[in-house]
Design a protein around this motif. Structure first.
Motif, PDB file in Angstrom:
ATOM      1  N   MET A 182       0.849  -1.184   0.000  1.00 44.20           N
ATOM      2  CA  MET A 182       0.000   0.000   0.000  1.00 44.20           C
ATOM      3  C   MET A 182       0.884   1.234   0.000  1.00 44.20           C
ATOM      4  O   MET A 182       2.113   1.131   0.155  1.00 44.20           O
ATOM      5  N   SER A 183       0.284   2.401  -0.149  1.00 42.83           N
ATOM      6  CA  SER A 183       1.084   3.622  -0.273  1.00 42.83           C
ATOM      7  C   SER A 183       1.854   3.945   0.989  1.00 42.83           C
ATOM      8  O   SER A 183       2.882   4.634   0.943  1.00 42.83           O
ATOM      9  N   TYR A 184       1.383   3.456   2.140  1.00 41.96           N
ATOM     10  CA  TYR A 184       2.010   3.822   3.401  1.00 41.96           C
ATOM     11  C   TYR A 184       2.509   2.631   4.211  1.00 41.96           C
ATOM     12  O   TYR A 184       3.044   2.814   5.310  1.00 41.96           O
ATOM     13  N   LYS A 185       2.345   1.418   3.674  1.00 43.24           N
ATOM     14  CA  LYS A 185       2.843   0.248   4.398  1.00 43.24           C
ATOM     15  C   LYS A 185       2.770  -0.998   3.517  1.00 43.24           C
ATOM     16  O   LYS A 185       2.057  -1.023   2.501  1.00 43.24           O
ATOM     17  N   ARG A 186       3.524  -2.009   3.891  1.00 44.62           N
ATOM     18  CA  ARG A 186       3.383  -3.357   3.324  1.00 44.62           C
ATOM     19  C   ARG A 186       2.469  -4.112   4.276  1.00 44.62           C
ATOM     20  O   ARG A 186       2.745  -4.198   5.479  1.00 44.62           O
ATOM     21  N   ALA A 187       1.373  -4.644   3.773  1.00 46.20           N
ATOM     22  CA  ALA A 187       0.343  -5.189   4.643  1.00 46.20           C
ATOM     23  C   ALA A 187      -0.027  -6.622   4.289  1.00 46.20           C
ATOM     24  O   ALA A 187       0.088  -7.048   3.135  1.00 46.20           O
ATOM     25  N   GLU A 188      -0.468  -7.349   5.300  1.00 46.18           N
ATOM     26  CA  GLU A 188      -1.085  -8.653   5.096  1.00 46.18           C
ATOM     27  C   GLU A 188      -2.596  -8.427   5.127  1.00 46.18           C
ATOM     28  O   GLU A 188      -3.115  -7.858   6.087  1.00 46.18           O
ATOM     29  N   VAL A 189      -3.282  -8.862   4.100  1.00 47.16           N
ATOM     30  CA  VAL A 189      -4.726  -8.670   4.016  1.00 47.16           C
ATOM     31  C   VAL A 189      -5.437  -9.913   4.551  1.00 47.16           C
ATOM     32  O   VAL A 189      -5.126 -11.040   4.157  1.00 47.16           O
ATOM     33  N   TYR A 190      -6.389  -9.685   5.459  1.00 49.50           N
ATOM     34  CA  TYR A 190      -7.177 -10.771   6.052  1.00 49.50           C
ATOM     35  C   TYR A 190      -8.656 -10.497   5.822  1.00 49.50           C
ATOM     36  O   TYR A 190      -9.071  -9.349   5.631  1.00 49.50           O
ATOM     37  N   ILE A 191      -9.450 -11.569   5.857  1.00 48.95           N
ATOM     38  CA  ILE A 191     -10.886 -11.438   5.632  1.00 48.95           C
ATOM     39  C   ILE A 191     -11.643 -12.423   6.507  1.00 48.95           C
ATOM     40  O   ILE A 191     -11.133 -13.498   6.848  1.00 48.95           O
ATOM     41  N   THR A 192     -12.856 -12.032   6.894  1.00 44.06           N
ATOM     42  CA  THR A 192     -13.733 -12.954   7.607  1.00 44.06           C
ATOM     43  C   THR A 192     -15.163 -12.732   7.145  1.00 44.06           C
ATOM     44  O   THR A 192     -15.506 -11.668   6.627  1.00 44.06           O
ATOM     45  N   SER A 193     -15.982 -13.755   7.308  1.00 38.41           N
ATOM     46  CA  SER A 193     -17.398 -13.717   6.965  1.00 38.41           C
ATOM     47  C   SER A 193     -18.207 -13.842   8.245  1.00 38.41           C
ATOM     48  O   SER A 193     -17.635 -14.002   9.327  1.00 38.41           O
ATOM     49  N   PRO A 194     -19.552 -13.778   8.159  1.00 36.49           N
ATOM     50  CA  PRO A 194     -20.352 -13.808   9.385  1.00 36.49           C
ATOM     51  C   PRO A 194     -20.000 -14.959  10.322  1.00 36.49           C
ATOM     52  O   PRO A 194     -19.795 -16.095   9.892  1.00 36.49           O
ATOM     53  N   LEU A 195     -19.916 -14.607  11.603  1.00 37.44           N
ATOM     54  CA  LEU A 195     -19.612 -15.572  12.642  1.00 37.44           C
ATOM     55  C   LEU A 195     -20.865 -15.881  13.435  1.00 37.44           C
ATOM     56  O   LEU A 195     -21.774 -15.044  13.524  1.00 37.44           O
ATOM     57  N   PRO A 196     -20.934 -17.059  14.039  1.00 34.35           N
ATOM     58  CA  PRO A 196     -22.044 -17.307  14.967  1.00 34.35           C
ATOM     59  C   PRO A 196     -21.923 -16.375  16.158  1.00 34.35           C
ATOM     60  O   PRO A 196     -20.840 -15.831  16.415  1.00 34.35           O
ATOM     61  N   LEU A 197     -22.987 -16.147  16.882  1.00 33.47           N
ATOM     62  CA  LEU A 197     -22.933 -15.282  18.041  1.00 33.47           C
ATOM     63  C   LEU A 197     -21.841 -15.725  18.987  1.00 33.47           C
ATOM     64  O   LEU A 197     -21.685 -16.917  19.274  1.00 33.47           O
ATOM     65  N   SER A 198     -21.053 -14.757  19.471  1.00 32.27           N
ATOM     66  CA  SER A 198     -19.942 -15.066  20.354  1.00 32.27           C
ATOM     67  C   SER A 198     -20.404 -15.792  21.619  1.00 32.27           C
ATOM     68  O   SER A 198     -21.395 -15.449  22.222  1.00 32.27           O
ATOM     69  N   LYS A 199     -19.654 -16.811  21.974  1.00 32.07           N
ATOM     70  CA  LYS A 199     -19.932 -17.540  23.205  1.00 32.07           C
ATOM     71  C   LYS A 199     -19.009 -17.087  24.317  1.00 32.07           C
ATOM     72  O   LYS A 199     -18.874 -17.738  25.347  1.00 32.07           O
ATOM     73  N   GLY A 200     -18.327 -15.952  24.068  1.00 27.21           N
ATOM     74  CA  GLY A 200     -17.515 -15.363  25.133  1.00 27.21           C
ATOM     75  C   GLY A 200     -16.165 -16.013  25.292  1.00 27.21           C
ATOM     76  O   GLY A 200     -15.648 -16.148  26.397  1.00 27.21           O
ATOM     77  N   GLU A 201     -15.561 -16.417  24.156  1.00 29.72           N
ATOM     78  CA  GLU A 201     -14.226 -17.006  24.262  1.00 29.72           C
ATOM     79  C   GLU A 201     -13.285 -15.987  24.874  1.00 29.72           C
ATOM     80  O   GLU A 201     -13.304 -14.825  24.537  1.00 29.72           O
ATOM     81  N   GLY A 202     -12.433 -16.424  25.746  1.00 25.06           N
ATOM     82  CA  GLY A 202     -11.487 -15.514  26.340  1.00 25.06           C
ATOM     83  C   GLY A 202     -10.106 -16.053  26.326  1.00 25.06           C
ATOM     84  O   GLY A 202      -9.196 -15.496  26.893  1.00 25.06           O
TER      85      GLY A 202
END
Length: 202
Positions: A182-202
């Motif tokens: 990118m113009s201001y950095k070298r980046a790793e691009v990540y993507i995600t799709s809809p997740l099930p409702l969080s079960k509160g992983e910690g």
């Protein structure tokens, strides 16, 4: 693909600072909530955060307060981006900037659909370590984001040297797409799709 930029579907009306999402996360035994950034009362706190050692390298927003105010005032008026603040039990702990991929440089590097968005996350300085807090914050925000029918995908583009952010994305279910310059950095691009409702992983 030639198409007019759609406005950011999850952007609240200007001046609306009501809470947009709240959920209790058992894994951290706390309640996480989000609302729009309030420039006059909350941006001074953000200014302190972006001028600390742990943020300077990757956020590149350190400097005079007036510069930061101008950036976020433009974002508040921009139909393609928005800044949210996040809270744990009513204490501000983070900031999410969300943007339309169609209105960002990232569009030059990925195949995007009309409502695809990306985000940047800024966490507050650590006062007391809470294991799993950042993961819980990201998953909670994704629960809010994917509650909109328009939301199909969320992108992230951390600096290739930001190993902590990359690890967090993987733990939150993001998948690596590619490495881009990118113009201001070298980046790793990540993507995600809809997740099930969080079960509160910690």
């Amino acid at each position: 693909m030639s198409q007019q930029n759609p406005p950011l579907f999850c952007k609240p009306a200007i001046g609306n600072h009501e809470t947009v999402h709240t959920e209790f996360v058992p894994g951290i035994n706390g309640t996480i909530s989000f609302k729009s950034l309030e420039l006059k009362t909350e941006l001074p706190i953000i200014h302190e955060w972006v001028n600390m050692d742990y943020t300077r390298a990757f956020w590149q927003l350190n400097g005079h307060y007036s510069q930061l105010f101008a950036i976020y005032q433009c974002m508040e008026l921009n139909p393609y981006s928005h800044s949210f603040t996040g809270f744990l039990n009513n204490e501000m702990i983070c900031q999410f900037d969300v943007y339309s991929v169609f209105a960002d440089e990232l569009k030059e590097h990925v195949e995007q659909e009309a409502n695809d968005c990306g985000f940047h996350l800024l966490m507050s300085p650590i006062k007391k370590a809470i294991p799993g807090l950042t993961v819980a914050v990201i998953k909670s925000f994704l629960n809010y984001y994917f509650s909109f029918p328009e939301a199909k995908r969320m992108y992230a583009e951390p600096d290739v040297n930001n190993s902590k952010s990359i690890d967090l994305l993987v733990r939150c279910g993001f998948e690596k797409v590619k490495v881009v310059d990118m113009s201001y950095k070298r980046a790793e691009v990540y993507i995600t799709s809809p997740l099930p409702l969080s079960k509160g992983e910690g």
